[in-house]
Design a protein around this motif. Structure first.
Motif, mmCIF file in Angstrom:
data_model
loop_
_atom_site.group_PDB
_atom_site.id
_atom_site.type_symbol
_atom_site.label_atom_id
_atom_site.label_comp_id
_atom_site.label_asym_id
_atom_site.label_seq_id
_atom_site.Cartn_x
_atom_site.Cartn_y
_atom_site.Cartn_z
ATOM 1 N N ALA A 65 0.833 -1.201 0.000
ATOM 2 C CA ALA A 65 0.000 0.000 0.000
ATOM 3 C C ALA A 65 0.866 1.249 0.000
ATOM 4 O O ALA A 65 1.842 1.358 0.756
ATOM 5 C CB ALA A 65 -0.912 0.007 1.222
ATOM 6 N N LEU A 66 0.463 2.190 -0.848
ATOM 7 C CA LEU A 66 1.042 3.524 -0.842
ATOM 8 C C LEU A 66 -0.030 4.462 -0.310
ATOM 9 O O LEU A 66 -1.049 4.702 -0.960
ATOM 10 C CB LEU A 66 1.477 3.941 -2.251
ATOM 11 N N ASN A 67 0.184 4.986 0.904
ATOM 12 C CA ASN A 67 -0.781 5.868 1.549
ATOM 13 C C ASN A 67 -0.341 7.319 1.419
ATOM 14 O O ASN A 67 0.844 7.643 1.663
ATOM 15 C CB ASN A 67 -0.888 5.524 3.036
ATOM 16 N N ALA A 68 -1.271 8.191 1.058
ATOM 17 C CA ALA A 68 -0.943 9.613 0.946
ATOM 18 C C ALA A 68 -0.564 10.155 2.318
ATOM 19 O O ALA A 68 -1.120 9.756 3.348
ATOM 20 C CB ALA A 68 -2.129 10.379 0.385
ATOM 21 N N SER A 69 0.400 11.086 2.332
ATOM 22 C CA SER A 69 0.800 11.672 3.609
ATOM 23 C C SER A 69 0.113 13.010 3.837
ATOM 24 O O SER A 69 -0.731 13.145 4.718
ATOM 25 C CB SER A 69 2.327 11.824 3.670
ATOM 26 N N ASN A 70 0.442 14.024 3.027
ATOM 27 C CA ASN A 70 -0.116 15.353 3.286
ATOM 28 C C ASN A 70 -0.773 15.967 2.059
ATOM 29 O O ASN A 70 -1.264 17.099 2.122
ATOM 30 C CB ASN A 70 0.974 16.295 3.812
ATOM 31 N N THR A 71 -0.761 15.271 0.942
ATOM 32 C CA THR A 71 -1.391 15.771 -0.274
ATOM 33 C C THR A 71 -1.735 14.568 -1.140
ATOM 34 O O THR A 71 -1.747 13.431 -0.646
ATOM 35 C CB THR A 71 -0.459 16.760 -1.009
#
Length: 380
Positions: A65-71
């Motif tokens: 999984a690649l989860n968005a951090s701040n954008t």
């Protein structure tokens, strides 16, 4: 050993080299090795900014999984190409999963967001191009435009599952395949020779060629409210026959077959009115998808994408049940006639005459005796 366990682990790989961030791995791609493979789940917002010699990058999710951090989780700038493959997940959270001003191909993966899932942009200088052939896409709004976009760009959907809404007015979106949780707003986006049909019991609608389906291809009419003449529309309602979402087509029942059906219905109605029997009959009616008439200026309505053929048809069968001749009601008993008054008994004829003769004879004898006695008693 504890120190080794606490050390940060690489999250991505290019060729045989591993990197501590996806963004760093993208920056080390080359024309020979342009695939970035996830090695673990990670939280990071990345932008596809490769070395100048590389114009296309493949992101292999590799089950992670690649989860968005701040954008936005993944941003594809103009003049860049990104292909996403594998069975992993891209999670936008409260951000979009993908913003694209360049070229995008999605060939697998699971994409989620709590807002607009994928945003695209066509401006004066650049135009997004996207082709989506596989994957699962879940968000309140699936596709939208970036804030500065004049148009969507050129986005085609060729497959995948889509759980959420696609807004109206995305002029260059084309639907060529896929499965959708709702048909709202989709019809204008359907490409040539495709429409929407229900997909079993899961509530999804699949894109398919022009097709007709009937929920009740065989229905029965019997004496009562359903025994009445049918129009083409009422026959469609009765059998729940419908198109698969092609908006510039309509369904037409064969006129001669419908007339024959109504003739049989009329005969059944006459039998009911005359209290006569009616044998069961069956009539098949062909229903065909016919293209709507063109607009008054000779052109087709531009908001509709049309199918390339007119041969799609189906058949429904209407059975008129037999009507038995009603039994004759029992006749009421006739009231009894009043008895004739009793006539007095009449004497028998022979005995009466004899009695009358004897009485007369006796009276004569009595009269003669009286006369004789009287004469003897008178003085001389």
């Amino acid at each position: 050993m504890m120190a080794f366990a606490d050390e940060p682990q690489p999250v991505a790989q290019v060729g045989n080299t591993t990197y501590m961030s996806v963004q760093d791995a993208i920056g080390h791609t080359s024309m020979k090795n342009n695939t970035v493979t996830l090695l673990t789940d990670t939280t990071e917002s990345v932008t596809v900014t490769s070395p100048k010699v590389v114009r296309g990058i493949t992101l292999e999710l590799n089950g992670h999984a690649l989860n968005a951090s701040n954008t936005t989780a993944i941003t594809v700038p103009a003049n860049m190409q990104l292909t996403i493959t594998g069975s992993g997940t891209v999670v936008g959270g409260d951000n979009p999963a993908i913003d694209c001003r360049g070229a995008l191909q999605i060939q697998g993966g699971n994409f989620t967001s709590n807002t607009t899932l994928m945003r695209f942009a066509e401006t004066n200088g650049t135009s997004a191009e996207a082709s989506i052939s596989a994957g699962t896409f879940t968000a309140p709004t699936l596709i939208g435009m970036l804030d500065d976009a004049e148009h969507l760009g050129y986005v085609s959907i060729r497959g995948g599952e889509y759980h959420g809404a696609i807004p109206a007015g995305l002029d260059t979106l084309v639907l060529m395949g896929g499965s959708f949780s709702t048909t709202e707003n989709l019809t204008p986006y359907l490409a040539d020779m495709v429409g929407l049909i229900p997909n079993g019991d899961d509530g999804m609608f699949d894109i398919s060629e022009l097709a007709i389906s009937s929920d009740y291809p065989t229905v029965a009419l019997e004496q009562g409210s359903t025994l009445q003449n049918l129009t083409s529309d009422s026959l469609l309602d009765l059998t729940r026959t419908k198109l698969n979402g092609i908006s510039d087509y309509r369904l037409v029942a064969d006129a001669e077959q419908l007339q024959a059906l109504n003739k049989q219905i009329e005969l059944a109605l006459q039998a009911v009115a005359k209290r006569k029997a009616f044998d069961a009959v069956s009539q098949t009616v062909t229903i065909t998808a016919t293209r709507n008439a063109e607009t008054t200026d000779g052109g087709a309505d531009p908001q509709f994408r049309t199918s390339g053929h007119d041969e799609a048809s189906t058949q429904v069968t209407v059975n008129i049940k037999s009507i038995a001749k009603p039994e004759e009601p029992d006749k009421p008993d006739e009231p009894g006639k009043p008895a004739e008054p009793k006539q007095p008994d009449m004497p028998r004829t022979g005995s009466a005459i004899q009695a009358l003769a004897v009485a007369s004879f006796l009276l004569l004898v009595a009269a003669a005796v009286c006369a004789f006695v009287t004469s003897r008693l008178r003085p001389s």
